[in-house]
Design a protein around this motif. Structure first.
Motif, mmCIF file in Angstrom:
data_model
loop_
_atom_site.group_PDB
_atom_site.id
_atom_site.type_symbol
_atom_site.label_atom_id
_atom_site.label_comp_id
_atom_site.label_asym_id
_atom_site.label_seq_id
_atom_site.Cartn_x
_atom_site.Cartn_y
_atom_site.Cartn_z
ATOM 1 N N SER B 51 0.862 -1.192 0.000
ATOM 2 C CA SER B 51 0.000 0.000 0.000
ATOM 3 C C SER B 51 0.898 1.241 0.000
ATOM 4 N N GLU B 52 0.309 2.363 -0.320
ATOM 5 C CA GLU B 52 1.067 3.625 -0.277
ATOM 6 C C GLU B 52 1.691 3.829 1.102
ATOM 7 N N GLN B 53 0.903 3.572 2.109
ATOM 8 C CA GLN B 53 1.392 3.778 3.473
ATOM 9 C C GLN B 53 2.578 2.862 3.768
ATOM 10 N N ALA B 57 6.451 3.752 4.693
ATOM 11 C CA ALA B 57 7.021 3.165 5.919
ATOM 12 C C ALA B 57 8.371 2.509 5.609
ATOM 13 N N LEU B 58 8.448 1.920 4.430
ATOM 14 C CA LEU B 58 9.714 1.315 3.982
ATOM 15 C C LEU B 58 10.816 2.383 3.906
ATOM 16 N N LEU B 130 2.792 13.853 4.318
ATOM 17 C CA LEU B 130 3.192 13.455 5.669
ATOM 18 C C LEU B 130 2.033 12.935 6.503
ATOM 19 N N VAL B 131 0.811 13.390 6.172
ATOM 20 C CA VAL B 131 -0.338 12.952 6.969
ATOM 21 C C VAL B 131 -0.613 11.461 6.777
#
Lengths: 162, 133
Positions: B51-53, B57-58, B130-131
């Motif tokens: 996912s984008e998130q 995170a990576l 950033l959100v």
């Protein structure tokens, strides 16, 4: 100290004038004086100042690993070569963006868009590493600067600026 | 989870930090894809099935500790890289999702040109919001 003075025959004494270079002048005793440090016209000086300004980069680029991914330091000699190149560049060409490159080269980049750009890169060892995209065409190679800038490089930059 | 071998249809991301994008037109700078002379490798991450998130995170886990805040990324399909006669070599542990773009040509000017092509094809970059993280 010599002082600049009007010579009574300036413009008439073709023999004397023929031995002078464009920036020589006559002192108070009518002797030809060659300035130790060449002076420049206002526009030349502005160009030189602009060159100095774009070549002033933070000290970090002269140190190893400046991109925190193992980049090589940009040697002082690369800055010197870039300055010499830009001083030889006809002033009808706009000054480029200066780009430190991870392999220790200093790039001078003329950019129109992502498919139309040309970079001349210096590493302080006397070679010009040239690469660019001119629309669908790729152009690259290593060149050398002798008396002036190779005409091929000027043509490529001109294509980007067109 | 990506496999041991890299499929040409996979996407990889090159994470971007401050100074990696042109302010005037939102294009990735070629130096982003320029390998260092010492190893002739460009570090990327395999984002297959993330996912984008998870992709950001990576970056936070693997890139920010050494390179600083990640502000975006340039995505490329592996096939785009292969078209340039380069290879994508994954780390031994596929779970790391890290890989390197390797097999760069000997000719320095040729490398510089390929870097320009990859930067153009990876543009415009995906900017990090950033959100989301």
């Amino acid at each position: 100290m010599s002082t600049l003075a009007a010579h009574p025959f300036l413009g008439y004494d073709f023999f004397a004038a023929s031995t002078m270079r464009s920036r020589d002048y006559f002192d108070a005793t009518n002797a030809i004086v060659t300035p130790a440090v060449p002076f420049h016209t206002a526009s030349e000086q502005r160009r030189r100042d602009a060159i100095d300004k774009i070549l002033t980069l933070p000290q970090q680029y002269r140190e190893a690993n400046w991109n925190r991914e193992g980049a090589a330091p940009i040697p002082d000699a690369a800055f010197h070569e870039a300055r010499t190149f830009l001083q030889k560049l006809p002033d009808t060409f706009p000054l480029p963006e200066v780009t430190p490159e991870p392999d220790g080269y200093l790039g001078l980049e003329w950019y129109a868009n992502k498919w139309l750009l040309y970079v001349v890169s210096f590493n302080g060892k006397g070679t010009l590493s040239c690469s660019g995209l001119i629309g669908p065409d790729r152009t690259y190679g290593t060149r050398y600067m002798d008396e002036g800038i190779p005409a091929e490089i000027l043509r490529k930059i001109a294509k980007v600026l067109r | 989870m990506p496999g041991q071998s890299v499929d040409p249809s996979e996407n990889v991301s090159r994470f971007l930090v401050k100074g990696d994008m042109r302010a005037q037109d939102n294009v990735i700078k070629p130096t982003v894809f320029f390998p260092s002379a010492s190893n002739l490798e460009v570090s990327v991450f395999r984002i297959y099935d993330l996912s984008e998130q998870s992709i950001w995170a990576l970056a936070i886990e693997n890139v920010e500790p050494s390179r600083g805040p990640v502000i975006g990324r340039g995505d490329l399909t592996v096939s785009t890289i292969i078209e340039e006669s380069l290879r994508v070599t994954p780390d031994q542990d596929p779970a790391s999702r890290h890989a390197d773009i390797v097999s760069w040509p000997e000719d320095r000017a040729a490398r510089a040109t390929i870097a320009k092509v990859l930067a153009a094809k990876a543009s415009p970059p995906k900017k990090r919001e950033l959100v989301n993280v």
